[in-house]
Each structure stands twice: as C-alpha cells, then as structure tokens.
Design an enzyme around this catalytic site. Structure first.
Site, mmCIF file in Angstrom:
data_model
loop_
_atom_site.group_PDB
_atom_site.id
_atom_site.type_symbol
_atom_site.label_atom_id
_atom_site.label_comp_id
_atom_site.label_asym_id
_atom_site.label_seq_id
_atom_site.Cartn_x
_atom_site.Cartn_y
_atom_site.Cartn_z
ATOM 1 N N THR A 315 -81.891 -15.585 83.066
ATOM 2 C CA THR A 315 -82.674 -15.159 81.911
ATOM 3 C C THR A 315 -84.159 -15.370 82.173
ATOM 4 O O THR A 315 -84.550 -16.267 82.906
ATOM 5 C CB THR A 315 -82.257 -15.938 80.640
ATOM 6 N N ARG A 316 -84.960 -14.483 81.551
ATOM 7 C CA ARG A 316 -86.414 -14.650 81.570
ATOM 8 C C ARG A 316 -86.945 -14.628 80.133
ATOM 9 O O ARG A 316 -88.144 -14.545 79.917
ATOM 10 C CB ARG A 316 -87.083 -13.566 82.416
ATOM 11 N N HIS A 320 -81.248 -17.005 72.183
ATOM 12 C CA HIS A 320 -80.939 -16.944 70.752
ATOM 13 C C HIS A 320 -79.428 -17.104 70.580
ATOM 14 O O HIS A 320 -78.689 -17.321 71.542
ATOM 15 C CB HIS A 320 -81.449 -15.621 70.172
ATOM 16 N N HIS A 323 -77.084 -15.025 72.764
ATOM 17 C CA HIS A 323 -76.991 -15.484 74.149
ATOM 18 C C HIS A 323 -76.034 -16.670 74.257
ATOM 19 O O HIS A 323 -75.272 -16.793 75.223
ATOM 20 C CB HIS A 323 -78.367 -15.882 74.673
ATOM 21 N N ARG A 409 -76.808 -5.926 80.685
ATOM 22 C CA ARG A 409 -77.097 -4.507 80.439
ATOM 23 C C ARG A 409 -78.563 -4.271 80.800
ATOM 24 O O ARG A 409 -79.436 -5.009 80.382
ATOM 25 C CB ARG A 409 -76.842 -4.186 78.967
#
Length: 691
Positions: A315-316, A320, A323, A409
C-alpha cells in the site's frame, strides 16, 4: 588482469574463489592459517596472493609485529569483492551441474531441478537467508578508506532507494546496476540475459559530463546526499539508452502524463551506467527505525515465530476499514499470517506523505491480532508501472520471505493519460502476475472491491452481494474522501477509523486553512507582476495567512543574482522559485509567483514540488506577443529584435503555452483590478479562500 586469472582452469577458479572468500571472512589471519584453511602449501598460497594482487583483486599492506608470518595484511578491493560474487555464482552453477550428472548416473533420470539461469530464487525457502551485497565489517572499514580517493557520484533519492534494495537483497538476484545487455533484455521481454525473470530496469542514470570521464572497469564511490559513501561500483557498461523505447515497453506509452515517463525524460540523467555493486553500509534513516527491516531481518523474524505462510499487503495510501476487511479475508483464505508492507520511498506525486501514512498505519495496527500480523516499511522508489510493477512487487516480497501477495485492482496505476483514459486496464496487473505466478514463486491473492452493506453493518466483496437490489450499498471513493477532508466535512466511522481521520486532518486541514501557490506565467510585459501585486494586496486585506510575492525581478535580484538568461539558468531560476513556494505552501502561507516560466516541463516540475504540500494554481496571463511588444516599457523587445538580447522569450526563444492552466486571464482592454478579482473568484471556487 594477469594471464593466470583470465585463462585459469575450473580448479584454479575454485581456488581463487575460496581464497577471496577466506580473505573476506578472516582478513587478519596469518599466511599459515590461510594456507591451512585452503589446504595448500605456503608457496602455492604466495603465488596465488601475488597473482590476485597483480590482478587488482586484493591490496597488500605492511603490518607491524614480531611474527614474520603475519607481516602482511590482505583485503579485497572493490573489484575483488565483485569477482568473489561472480565466482560464487559460477561455483554454485557448476556444483548443480555435477549434482544433476550424479543423480542421472545413479537413478537413470534427471534430478528435476531447473537450471540456475531459469530459477529466480534457486534452492531456498521463504525463511532461509538470501544473499546480500555487503562486505564484512572489517572489509567495509578498509573499503571506506580506499573509496575516499575514487571518483564519486552523489545519488538522487530514487537511486538511494534502488541501491539500498540492491545491497540488502531486496532486488535479488541482481548483483548491481544492470549491464546494457541485461537492460535490453528487461526492457524487451522482462528477462536478464541468463533468462531470469526481472521486469524493471535498474540502472544508475548520470549526466553526460560525468559519464564522459569514466573508463571501462573503473571503480566509483556512490555517496548519499550528505556525502557518506554507501557503496562502490565497478563500471562495466556506459551507454545512452533509447528512453522512448523504454517508456513504450515498460510503461506502455511514451506519454509525459505518466509520472515515471516524465521523470525518465525530464529528470533522469541522459546516460546509464551498469556494473556490480559492493555494499559498504546501509543508508541512514532517522524516521521509524524500529519499523524498517531488511529481507533477511524479516525472514529471521518469520523463522523465529514459525510463520511458514505470509501474505503481504502492498500500500501507498492510508488504511481504512475496507482495507482492514480485505486483509483479514486475504489472510484467512490463504491460511497465512499478514505482513502490512507499505512503501515509504518515492510514490506518486500528490500522495499523502509517508510520515502521515505511517502514523495512520500504526493507529490501525491495534485493530489487527498481534499474534498473526506485523508491519514493516519498504524503502522502494515506485515507478507506477501497473502490470510490470505488480510482478516486480511480487519478486521483492518473495525476497522478503512472503509466500502470498495481494494484487490490487489497477495495481500501481498512475491515473489518466494525456487523452484522459486510464493507462492500464483494471485487471491487467492481475493477469500478468498470474501468467508468471509459478516462476515468481509467490501465490497471488486477488484484491476484492469491498463495499459497506448498511443493513448488515459489514463490508462485503461487491461482486458477491446476491441481494444487492434489496440492500443499501455504501462506498466513498478516493476523490470523495479528499473532497470531504478539504472541506472539513464528516467522514463516517463505517468508512474509516477515527484515529486515521484525525491524523489525516492534522496534515490536511480544510483547504481554506491550507497554504497554496498562485503561479502566473506569460510573456514579458504581459501584466503578470501588476496583477500579482494587486492580488497580494487583496489577500493581505482579507488576512488569515501570510502572503509572499516571488516576482521574477525580485527573485533575480535576491535569489538568483549570479544567473544569466540561458535555458539552463532560466530553468534553475524557476526551480528555485518553486522550491521557495513549496516551503511557503508547506508552512501554511500563500506564495504568489510571477516569472515568465516559458517551459512546460519546468512548470510541471514546480507544480509537483508544490502539490506535495498544497494547491498549485497556474494562471496564464494570455496577453499576445504583439501587445506585449507594443507596451515594451523596458525596451527589451526592441533590443531582442536588434539581436542584442539572445534567447528572448517570444522572439528568439519559444514559449510553451499552458494547456491545462487553472485560469486564463486576458489583459487587453481589461483593468488590473478586474483581472485580480478573476483570480480571487477562482481561489474561492476551489475552496482556498472563504466566500
């Protein structure tokens, strides 16, 4: 290199390999002890040492002491360390071939082990240590002294990220920056020359001037931005790449709207260097040191806890609730432990800074079971290369000891291209990863698009909701989240954790309280400075935030007095203005800039600098060149027409008309107050000032 080293037999090559390994492991051992460890006579050892010294593989220095057998000290040179790595690979390949032959002789069938060149990670589990490029501590101390006299290259932030992952094994099996042949193979078909899968070019890009001074086989020192020597590199390849071809093959299009393509053409050096790297020390990180782990440190941690299955989440962005549910499901489906592995190197311009993101991650970490979840930071410079980047991320996570990887995605997608369309299809990354999944050695876990079902008060995969016509499905897009943050609106608890929202609000207060930059651009005499002055007065009248005017003439006098008017100097002047404006914006002030800024590439670079911290509002003062020349209060156009001023914008030098400016103002037959008022209305519509 002497004849004995270049034409030696396999046995002699093995002996040289064992010598270099022994000297690296025990540099202070006596000659007698070294000879005993190698199983050869002192005379044979002396011959071998002399040959290695003549070949530039080791250095010999006098050592005081009464024992004549210990009167010399030996240490590996940069070239020797690189040769040791090469001989190690050669030794392993030969031993594998011998094993295959013996297996066939005893059983009548092949061993089934693929050749080394077709295996990305030969004969290793996810918990076994992987090779690093660092020399021993003792050798590093000696190399530091030796490297101090070498030609040096000061690394850029992206190059420091690449070098760190080369040295610590994150980019295994790479032994350094790619040779030209390996680069060509990676660009064209995602493979090194030995057949190994590798999708991303990793090269040291330098200036033409620096590259022109280097010779083949020369060693250079690689320094961080403080001047500390991190590694040395033996330059084996030095070439000018076809960057347009690289952009097409690696990123899918030679389109400057792609941040990595823009970097490739407008920031990266024109020449690429390739060659093996010898690691001396890790880059120093002062932030979140307890959260930073090398691949071998993570593998040791997994080994200690008995984690045989580990699913990595890349992740970057802040995490939330969707996730959290996604990662819970991924770990449960894979029956694996969870590694939250966010990127804290270079990401996409405009992303939330990594300090804020890590604080958000730490706030969320308490929501996960401590016994099955951990977090580590990855100092990776992302390229936003979509499908290729997904494969790259998989190889990197494999090196860090993971067995599964969540591919999202539009994984590592950069957004829209110049035509306003997505660079990659939403599932292109998953499809490419799936094609190479077995060779990568990592299982892919599909990213599910999670949405909130109000009636059941839970998150569910969007494509698995069978009664969707009878329930209320809620979701907040990234764009909507940014709008709510910018306008200080409520962010519901079903979407994000209060702790995460609090951290984001600290960094991103409502837009009317943030700093921003107004950047006027146009021909000389177009009216930029006059409108900028009027705008400054109006904003100061409103109050609330400090306002600074960075007019072209003011900056030339106080910040760039030593610069001329060549393209290079004009670019440097604008970059200085952009740097000051970004600092003003970061600290909550308003910067008003009014240079000519004729080049679109430079304006874009300034925009990216500023947008890390706040809004950038480009205002094109679209006064025609004829009107500017008619005004000509300073007589500059007259001098330019007479050839007395060289490279004058609009006369003898081009002006790139802004294509996507936030505002265009016309000054012909329009008074200054009206023009400044147009800018105020634009700022108000963007939420930067209160109505």
């Amino acid at each position: 290199m002497p004849e004995t080293l270049t034409t030696s037999t396999p046995d002699e090559q093995d002996l040289l390999f064992r010598l270099l390994r022994q000297l690296d492991a025990a540099p202070d051992a006596s000659q007698r002890a070294t000879a005993a460890a190698l199983g050869i006579s002192l005379g044979r050892l002396n011959t071998l040492l002399r040959s290695a010294a003549e070949g530039g593989l080791i250095t010999v220095s006098a050592r005081p002491g009464p024992d004549k057998r210990q009167r010399f000290a030996y240490s590996l040179t940069t070239r020797g360390a690189a040769e040791k790595v090469r001989l190690t690979d050669q030794f392993l390949a030969r031993k594998l071939a011998e094993y295959n032959a013996l297996h066939a002789e005893l059983t009548g069938s092949a061993s089934g082990l693929p050749p080394l060149k077709h295996r990305t990670h030969p004969m290793q589990s996810n918990l076994a240590p992987i090779p690093e490029l660092y020399v021993s501590y003792e050798s590093a101390q000696k190399l530091k002294v030796e490297a101090a006299d070498l030609v040096s290259w000061d690394l850029t932030p992206r190059q420091i990220c690449d070098l760190e992952l080369l040295m610590n094994g994150g980019f295994n099996p790479l032994k350094g920056f790619l040779s030209q042949a390996d680069y060509d193979g990676v660009v064209e078909n995602m493979r090194l020359t030995d057949g190994t899968l590798w999708p991303m070019p990793i090269n040291l890009d330098v200036s033409e001037d620096f590259a022109s001074k280097l010779e083949a086989g020369q060693d250079i020192a690689l320094r961080d931005q403080e001047g500390v020597i991190l590694a040395t590199m033996t330059v084996t390849d030095n070439w000018v790449p076809n960057k347009a071809r690289e952009a097409e093959k690696v990123f899918g299009a030679d389109d400057d709207a792609h941040p990595a393509v823009n970097y490739l053409h407008n920031t990266a050096g024109k020449v690429y260097l390739g060659g093996p790297v010898t690691g001396i020390q890790q880059p120093v990180h002062y932030d979140f040191r307890g959260r930073r782990d090398t691949p071998n440190e993570l593998r040791a941690y997994f080994r200690k806890l008995g984690w045989n299955k580990v699913v990595a989440f890349q992740t970057r962005n802040p995490l939330h609730r969707a996730h959290q549910e996604l990662t819970f499901r991924a770990a449960r489906e894979a029956q694996a432990n969870l590694l939250i592995h966010p990127v804290v190197g270079m990401t996409k311009p405009g992303d939330v800074d990594h300090f804020t993101r890590v604080r958000c991650y730490e706030a969320v970490l308490d929501k996960y079971p401590a016994a099955t979840t951990t977090m580590s930071l990855l100092n990776l410079a992302m390229r936003m290369a979509g499908p290729r980047e997904a494969v790259w991320h998989g190889l990197i996570r494999k090196n860090h000891g993971c067995t599964h990887f969540i591919v999202g995605r539009d994984h590592a997608g950069p957004g829209k291209n110049s035509a306003g369309e997505d660079f990659y299809g939403p599932y292109d990354a998953q499809e490419l990863f799936r094609a190479y999944e077995e060779e990568i050695g990592l299982k892919m876990v599909d990213f599910k698009h999670m949405v909130y079902v109000q009636e059941r008060a839970q998150y569910e995969p969007n494509d698995e909701i069978e009664d969707r016509d009878n329930v209320t499905i809620l979701n907040i897009s990234g764009t909507e989240l940014r709008r709510r943050l910018a306008e200080g609106l409520e962010i519901p608890e079903w979407f994000s954790f209060p702790e995460v929202v609090a951290e984001l609000r600290k960094t991103k207060p409502p837009r009317a309280e943030q700093g921003f930059t107004v950047f006027f651009t146009g021909f000389s005499g177009s009216g930029k400075s006059t409108i900028a002055n009027a705008l400054m007065v109006k904003l100061m009248e409103m109050g609330g935030r400090p306002v600074t005017l960075l007019d072209g003439d003011i900056v030339r006098k106080n910040l760039s007095s030593e610069l001329g008017f060549s393209k290079e100097h004009r670019d440097l002047n604008i970059r200085r203005i952009g740097y000051v404006a970004s600092e003003i914006t970061k600290n909550g002030g308003i910067a008003i800039c009014a240079p000519i800024a004729p080049y679109a590439t430079t304006r874009r670079a300034v925009r990216e600098d500023v947008e890390q911290f706040g809004a950038f509002v480009e205002v094109h003062v679209a006064t025609s060149i004829e009107e500017c020349e008619r005004r000509d209060r300073k007589g500059l156009y007259k001098l330019a027409r007479e050839g007395k001023i060289k490279e004058f914008t609009g006369i003898s030098d081009p002006y790139d008309v802004p294509q996507n400016a936030e505002l265009v103002v016309e000054t012909e037959n329009v008074d200054v107050d009206n023009c400044a008022h147009q800018v105020l209305l634009k700022l108000e519509s963007m939420g930067l000032i209160k109505a």
